[in-house]
Scaffold this active site. Structure first.
Site, PDB file in Angstrom:
ATOM      1  N   HIS A  46       0.908  -1.183   0.014  1.00  0.00           N
ATOM      2  CA  HIS A  46       0.100   0.062  -0.191  1.00  0.00           C
ATOM      3  C   HIS A  46       0.915   1.268  -0.112  1.00  0.00           C
ATOM      4  O   HIS A  46       1.501   1.466   0.806  1.00  0.00           O
ATOM      5  CB  HIS A  46      -0.947  -0.234   1.114  1.00  0.00           C
ATOM      6  CG  HIS A  46      -2.038   1.102   1.187  1.00  0.00           C
ATOM      7  ND1 HIS A  46      -1.943   1.997   2.471  1.00  0.00           N
ATOM      8  CD2 HIS A  46      -2.867   1.484   0.507  1.00  0.00           C
ATOM      9  CE1 HIS A  46      -2.883   2.851   2.325  1.00  0.00           C
ATOM     10  NE2 HIS A  46      -3.352   2.783   1.180  1.00  0.00           N
ATOM     11  N   HIS A  84      -1.266  10.703  -1.964  1.00  0.00           N
ATOM     12  CA  HIS A  84      -2.431  10.424  -1.684  1.00  0.00           C
ATOM     13  C   HIS A  84      -3.407  11.465  -1.228  1.00  0.00           C
ATOM     14  O   HIS A  84      -4.534  11.457  -1.729  1.00  0.00           O
ATOM     15  CB  HIS A  84      -2.067   9.523  -0.412  1.00  0.00           C
ATOM     16  CG  HIS A  84      -3.492   9.150   0.079  1.00  0.00           C
ATOM     17  ND1 HIS A  84      -4.361   9.820   1.177  1.00  0.00           N
ATOM     18  CD2 HIS A  84      -4.149   7.891  -0.305  1.00  0.00           C
ATOM     19  CE1 HIS A  84      -5.384   9.075   1.305  1.00  0.00           C
ATOM     20  NE2 HIS A  84      -5.426   7.773   0.630  1.00  0.00           N
TER      21      HIS A  84
END
Length: 276
Positions: free
Chosen positions: A29, A71
């Site tokens: 991730h 992100h």
């Protein structure tokens, strides 16, 4: 195992990324974000060292139209720039320190562009890519990212994903050859979900790790319908065990090295359950 040879949605995936009954894939991730600052080349190097099968990354567009790997909508948390990524130039982001927030050892790490990551990916042919398109994208905006993926030879090992139906539809329209997955956060009626997946031509559905609790049997039903399933973001052994029992194809985790070690110790193909 499939009972028949009929075509199923996951057949849209490249052969190397299709569900395998004896293998749960390790998906790092934002790279190995437990060992290095997320979404940086250092995190991707660490993901390779941890034995990851795929790397999940987040893509946003800067004020000057450059796809970058970050992100949050704001650049503040990871770069110290208190501004929206969409309102910040790629030059300003490239000059920012994206590593010191994680550890002084990573001072000077940068926010990479998608083109830079694709070039790095070309040198690591065994790694697959799960590319999350953050927020709404149009087909026109996707042209650049798709070109970078194809130009560096990543199209055969890349899955595009997003929460926004509009975004996944745009990916379908501009790059029908690149497989797509829909991210799901909240509870949804199963028939409604599979209808949406079918309309999008999706190969997979990647739910938050909490959904199996809210919707028991979700992963099994998705698999039975022919979709690949990568839940996120699971970092603890009890979560990994529950995912294995549910029959997922891969686990998106911040701890790919630990997950790989856990798999080696706890998982055997065909086992009825995984111990935590």
């Amino acid at each position: 195992m499939r009972a028949t040879s009929r075509a199923v949605p996951s057949d849209r995936l490249p052969e190397a990324l299709r569900p395998h009954p004896d293998h749960i894939r390790t998906i790092a991730h934002r790279g190995d974000s437990s060992s290095a600052p997320e979404n940086t080349i250092a995190a991707f190097d660490a993901a390779v060292a941890a034995g990851s099968d795929l790397i999940e990354i987040d893509v946003r567009i800067t004020a000057d139209g450059v796809p970058v790997i970050i992100h949050d909508g704001s650049a503040l948390r990871t770069t110290g720039i208190d501004a929206d990524v969409a309102l910040t130039s790629s030059e300003a982001l490239a000059a920012a320190d994206a590593g010191s927030w994680f550890s002084p050892a990573f001072a000077g790490a940068r926010v990479p562009t998608l083109a830079e990551v694709a070039e790095w990916g070309a040198a690591h042919p065994d790694i697959g890519w799960l590319v999350e398109l953050k927020g709404p994208w149009t087909a026109a905006q996707l042209a650049g990212p798709v070109d970078a993926i194809r130009r560096h030879g990543l199209s055969g090992r890349t899955i595009l994903q997003g929460f926004e139906t509009q975004t996944v539809a745009a990916a379908r329209d501009v790059a029908p050859d690149l497989p797509r997955a829909l991210l799901v956060y909240g509870s949804v009626h199963f028939d409604e979900l599979t209808g949406r997946l079918e309309e999008l031509g999706a190969a997979g559905c990647n739910p938050t790790g909490q959904l199996p609790i809210e919707m028991p049997g979700l992963a099994v039903r998705l698999r039975e319908a022919g979709y690949s399933v990568y839940p996120w973001t699971l970092d603890e052994p009890d979560e990994w065990g529950a995912a294995g029992v549910a029959g997922v194809d891969g686990v998106i985790t911040n701890r790919p090295g630990r997950f790989r070690n856990w798999l080696a110790l706890r998982w055997s193909p065909g086992a009825p359950a995984l111990a935590s």
